[in-house]
Design an enzyme around this catalytic site. Structure first.
Site, PDB file in Angstrom:
ATOM      1  N   GLY A 248     -10.618  10.843  48.140  1.00  0.00           N
ATOM      2  CA  GLY A 248     -10.911  10.567  49.548  1.00  0.00           C
ATOM      3  C   GLY A 248     -11.907  11.562  50.087  1.00  0.00           C
ATOM      4  O   GLY A 248     -12.945  11.198  50.618  1.00  0.00           O
ATOM      5  N   GLU A 711      -9.679  22.410  50.125  1.00  0.00           N
ATOM      6  CA  GLU A 711     -11.023  22.502  50.665  1.00  0.00           C
ATOM      7  C   GLU A 711     -11.758  23.815  50.415  1.00  0.00           C
ATOM      8  O   GLU A 711     -12.980  23.839  50.342  1.00  0.00           O
ATOM      9  CB  GLU A 711     -10.979  22.184  52.168  1.00  0.00           C
ATOM     10  CG  GLU A 711     -10.816  20.700  52.383  1.00  0.00           C
ATOM     11  CD  GLU A 711     -10.257  20.332  53.739  1.00  0.00           C
ATOM     12  OE1 GLU A 711     -11.038  19.922  54.591  1.00  0.00           O
ATOM     13  OE2 GLU A 711      -9.033  20.451  53.945  1.00  0.00           O
TER      14      GLU A 711
END
Lengths: 744, 164
Positions: A248, A711
């Site tokens: 995603g 991240e």
């Protein structure tokens, strides 16, 4: 009763958290048995293909479907002229309701970007639907689109906040007090597309007023909330399922217009519908990282202390969305500096919605800040690591709060040693090998430690196994595995006896799988619900005259080897459930962050060191080596965490050297809409990557001590690579990606 | 357009498919035979997610029509494991964490399986080059290389044992 052997401390399966466990769903993934949205087949399924606008701004005059309607196998079309009216959902992240775009599909004739769905064809086969779609002729009234900053500056404005989360304009200290040398530079970053390998797909089917939708998503509960409002039906009539999501990176976080189109078509044609976007359509009509222009100025004393940072970002936004790239956050929080001014200005473009792509703001903002610090290190003749240590922030300079935990100094130290940084001669073009210039660069990595409320349910089964459920997702992040480890450790069960199920909106609440927050949020919920189930079990044993543990206080019991132990006796889950004639023992718990959020600042840190080889004749850059050392709190599973960080670094190399979505200015269309024109790293582009962890628990984020790892891996990479390219060539490239033309 | 009766030999079994002649081998596998392990990533031969073996050779199944593959032996990810026993490439991918989201994985594994037939003793850089038709956006490349290297090494060991 057999003698109780309390296992020695080191032999207990209680140390599952922190262990390198192979992915529990690994077998499904290597045999093709893991099912993603488009893999589902439903009785009497038909196929939809969306037809997208070829202009970026204007209005639809006419949709000619004469030829298309006669095409074989066609069941019909939906356009704004015949689509049923939909309700507008609220736009509130806290209420699980956010769409990528601020408009609903097929409701009007307005064209906001090239690639907007203007019609949908449904046919008996994918081939017939695709062929029919090619016969649809749309006539437009076209206006001049804005797909470049220069064309849109007249409509620029300054937002108050970033999505309501944090202020977009920040001032602290007194900028007139900046002294010493001043460095002013402009850095630019392009539009990037996430390009998960799984194109967004939906299989939607209605049964009366109930909708089931297989969805490639990062937020089943968010999807359910939006669909409920749009179609005006209660949430319990909607089931959104996503057992596996094929990547995603932020692109599947909020509700897509296409998801609504798929559900709408299934209802209109009274047939289950499969809709998959093509790779080209991912470029035209899913979210993307907005382009930025960052004007950065650093002031510092001759001995290397920062006296002022001014970071002014101009970010792309769209006419149909409200997400911009919050680049300035890193400059406000990463280094100790008394005088700081951060601003964000946004310019609306006629493109599909801008959105969150892996470390939105941090990936791009740190490219600018870390490049500028490198430039400063050359001005001041101070080693880049030393310069960063001189401005080390012992507390969060923005809010003055202490860090929950911070070992960035150790990241610099270990990274520097691993890489051999001290052997570096800072002189540009000082290393050459054949026709290649070699260069070494470094940067700091950082990403906030985010935690939000989440719930989970733990059920201890009559056969002694346990089932864990939560409406979270595994988008490649290892969620199935780490939740299994957490539940197994808490319940004293081996990994094989715990099954985790997720990705179903009917399960206990979980937030969007974004913001690197799942480990801290859902992981803690699983731990607390397992503890609650265990407590129920202990109370049952303690109150049962037939239990060997009768009368023992729960605080004197521990979970071990499929049951409960006290110092003298034990009882098993199987026996406790059997004697009490229960179908199972179950507990659901919600775990939420508390007052610690006000007392501490939560941030993950890292150091990234990169080595590059630059072809002196062709300008081609290859990253020969990366060392990344990360302080992310406790590492729940070093094996999967390391993979995620490597993955972030690989995407960072793509950001540094390759990725760039190009738009043409006349009609405003993306022209790099495939994986040959928009290149991402392939295996041959990636060389040695070493990832190390500090692995010290964050004592405040939650009882797990873990901050997320999704991240931070991409942050700092573009800066480290750009700095290495400067060291190799003496050319400072301030405009990403660093393609050969910029070095020749 | 024109429907055809297409006979396909997949993983040793024969399937008879009534399908449009424009149906790609990929869509025939996924939508007609319901072997959905083979994935559609780009539908234009750029990503490798749809890699299968046809007569022992790896191809992008999105770039060939099903009707063109009659009478050929097609091997997909579903045909790799023998009953419950995984192929060594599959096991090595699990051991070395050669995937994250898993979507490109069937294609990666078919490609790796074929690579080891094309070149049983590849160097590290040959592995990287030969595996570059399979994109992994999660960035598992170093782990994929490690997995393939392990299979190479264990085969070399086996060969030595047999030679003794």
């Amino acid at each position: 009763m057999a003698t109780i052997l309390v296992p020695k401390e080191e032999e207990r399966p209680s140390e599952l958290v922190g262990r390198s466990v192979s992915r529990v769903e690994g077998r499904l993934k290597v045999t093709g048995e893991a099912h993603y949205a488009a893999d589902y087949d439903v009785d009497s399924l038909v196929y939809a293909v969306v037809i997208q606008s070829t202009i970026a701004s204007g209005r639809i005059i006419k949709i000619d479907m004469k030829e298309a309607e006669r095409a074989p196998g066609v069941l019909g079309f939906l356009t704004h002229q015949n689509a049923p009216k939909l309700n507008t959902p609220i736009r509130d992240f806290m209420k699980e309701s956010v769409m990528d775009e601020k408009f609903l599909p097929l409701q009007d004739d307005v064209i906001r970007y090239a690639g907007q769905d203007v019609a949908l064809v449904v046919a008996d086969t994918f081939e017939n639907a695709s062929a029919a779609a090619s016969h649809v002729k749309v006539t437009y009234e076209e206006k001049k689109p804005i797909v470049e900053f220069n064309d849109g500056m007249a409509q620029a404005y300054k937002p108050e906040s970033f999505m309501g989360f944090r202020p977009a304009q920040i001032k602290r200290g007194d900028m007139t007090l900046s002294n010493g040398i001043k460095l002013e530079r402009t850095y630019t970053t392009p539009v990037e597309h996430h390009n998960p390998m799984e194109p967004s797909s939906w299989v939607a089917s209605w049964n009366g007023n109930s909708l089931t939708i297989y969805n490639s998503t990062q937020w089943v509960r968010g999807n359910r909330s939006v669909l409920s409002q749009v179609f005006g039906i209660p949430v319990d009539k909607i089931r959104v399922i996503s057992y596996f999501t094929g990547g995603g990176f932020g692109s599947k976080g909020f509700d897509s217009v296409h998801e609504i189109v798929a559900a709408l078509a299934a209802r209109h044609f009274l047939r289950p519908i499969k809709l998959s976007l093509s790779r080209q359509q991912l470029f035209t009509s899913t979210t993307h990282r907005p382009a930025t222009i960052q004007n950065l100025s650093l002031s510092a004393t001759r001995d290397g202390r920062l006296t002022a940072i001014k970071h002014d970002t101009i970010s792309q936004i769209t006419f149909s969305g409200d997400f911009f790239e919050p680049c300035g956050g890193v400059s406000a929080e990463l280094y100790a500096c008394p005088n700081v001014e951060i601003s964000h200005t946004v310019v609306p473009f006629n493109t599909a919605g801008t959105g969150a792509m892996r470390a939105p703001g941090e990936a791009t903002g740190s490219f600018a800040l870390e490049s500028a610090l490198d430039e400063l290190s050359y001005e001041l003749k101070i080693d880049p690591v030393e310069l960063r240590m001189m401005n080390y922030a012992n507390e969060n300079p923005e809010d003055g709060n202490p860090w929950s935990s911070k070992y960035l100094d150790e990241c610099y130290g270990l990274g520097s040693t691993q890489f051999g940084w001290t052997r570096r001669n800072p002189e540009p073009r000082s290393m050459k090998q054949g026709r290649h210039f070699l260069g070494w660069g470094m940067a700091t990595a950082m990403y906030p430690g985010i935690r939000s409320p989440a719930a989970a349910k733990v059920r201890i089964l009559p056969d002694g196994r346990a089932l864990v459920t939560s409406a979270t997702h595994d988008i490649g992040t290892g969620t199935y595995t780490i939740l299994t480890q957490i539940a197994a450790e808490t319940l004293g069960l081996p990994i094989e006896k715990v099954k985790v199920e997720m990705g179903d909106s009917s399960m206990p609440f979980a937030p969007v799988s974004g913001g690197s927050a799942t480990a801290a949020s859902v992981g803690t919920a699983v731990k607390e619900s397992a503890l609650a189930a265990l407590n129920k079990t202990m109370l049952l044993a303690a109150g049962d005259t037939k239990s060997p543990l009768y009368g023992v206080r729960p605080e004197d019991m521990i979970a071990e080897e499929g049951g409960i132990l006290s110092e003298r006796s034990s009882d098993s889950f199987v026996e406790i459930i059997r004697r009490n004639k229960l179908p199972f023992i179950e507990a659901e718990a919600t775990a939420a962050p508390g007052e610690e959020q006000e007392k501490f600042s939560f941030m993950s840190f890292g150091s990234v060191f990169a080595g590059v080889m630059v072809d002196s004749e062709l300008g081609e850059v290859r990253v020969s080596r990366v060392v990344g050392v990360y302080d992310v709190g406790k590492v729940i599973n070093p094996k999967t965490a390391r993979s995620q960080l490597i993955g972030g670094i690989v995407m960072g190399i793509g950001m540094a050297l390759m990725e760039h979505t190009v738009y043409e200015r006349v009609h405003g269309r993306a022209i790099t809409t495939n994986l040959a024109d928009y290149t991402v790293p392939v295996n041959a582009d990636i060389n040695k990557i070493d990832v190390e962890f500090i692995d010290k628990p964050d004592p405040h984020i939650s009882s797990l001590g873990a901050r997320g790892v999704g991240e931070i891996g991409i942050t700092g990479v573009a800066g480290a690579v750009a700095n290495a390219v400067y060291h190799a060539t003496g050319k400072r490239v301030r405009d990403l990606p660093i393609t050969p033309d910029k070095l020749l | 357009m024109t429907d055809a009766t297409i006979k396909l030999q997949v993983n040793g079994e024969e399937y008879i498919v009534e399908a449009d002649t424009r149906t790609t081998l990929l869509d025939a596998l996924r939508e007609h035979i319901h072997l959905t392990g083979t994935k559609k990533g780009c539908d234009q031969g750029q990503c490798g997610a749809c890699t299968v073996l046809v007569d022992g050779r790896r191809i992008n199944s999105c770039l060939t029509f099903a009707v063109m593959n009659q009478g050929k032996q097609i091997l997909t990810i579903e045909g790799l494991a023998k009953e419950e026993t995984l192929d060594p490439v599959q096991s090595a991918f699990i051991d070395h964490d050669g995937f994250q989201c898993g979507y490109c994985t069937p294609g990666q594994i078919m490609s790796a399986y074929a690579l080891l037939r094309e070149n049983p003793n590849p160097t590290e850089s040959e592995i990287r080059e030969f595996m570059s038709g399979n994109i992994c956006r999660c960035g598992a490349y170093p782990n994929i290389v490690a997995a393939i290297e392990e299979v190479v090494k264990s085969r070399q060991k086996m060969t030595k044992v047999i030679a003794r």
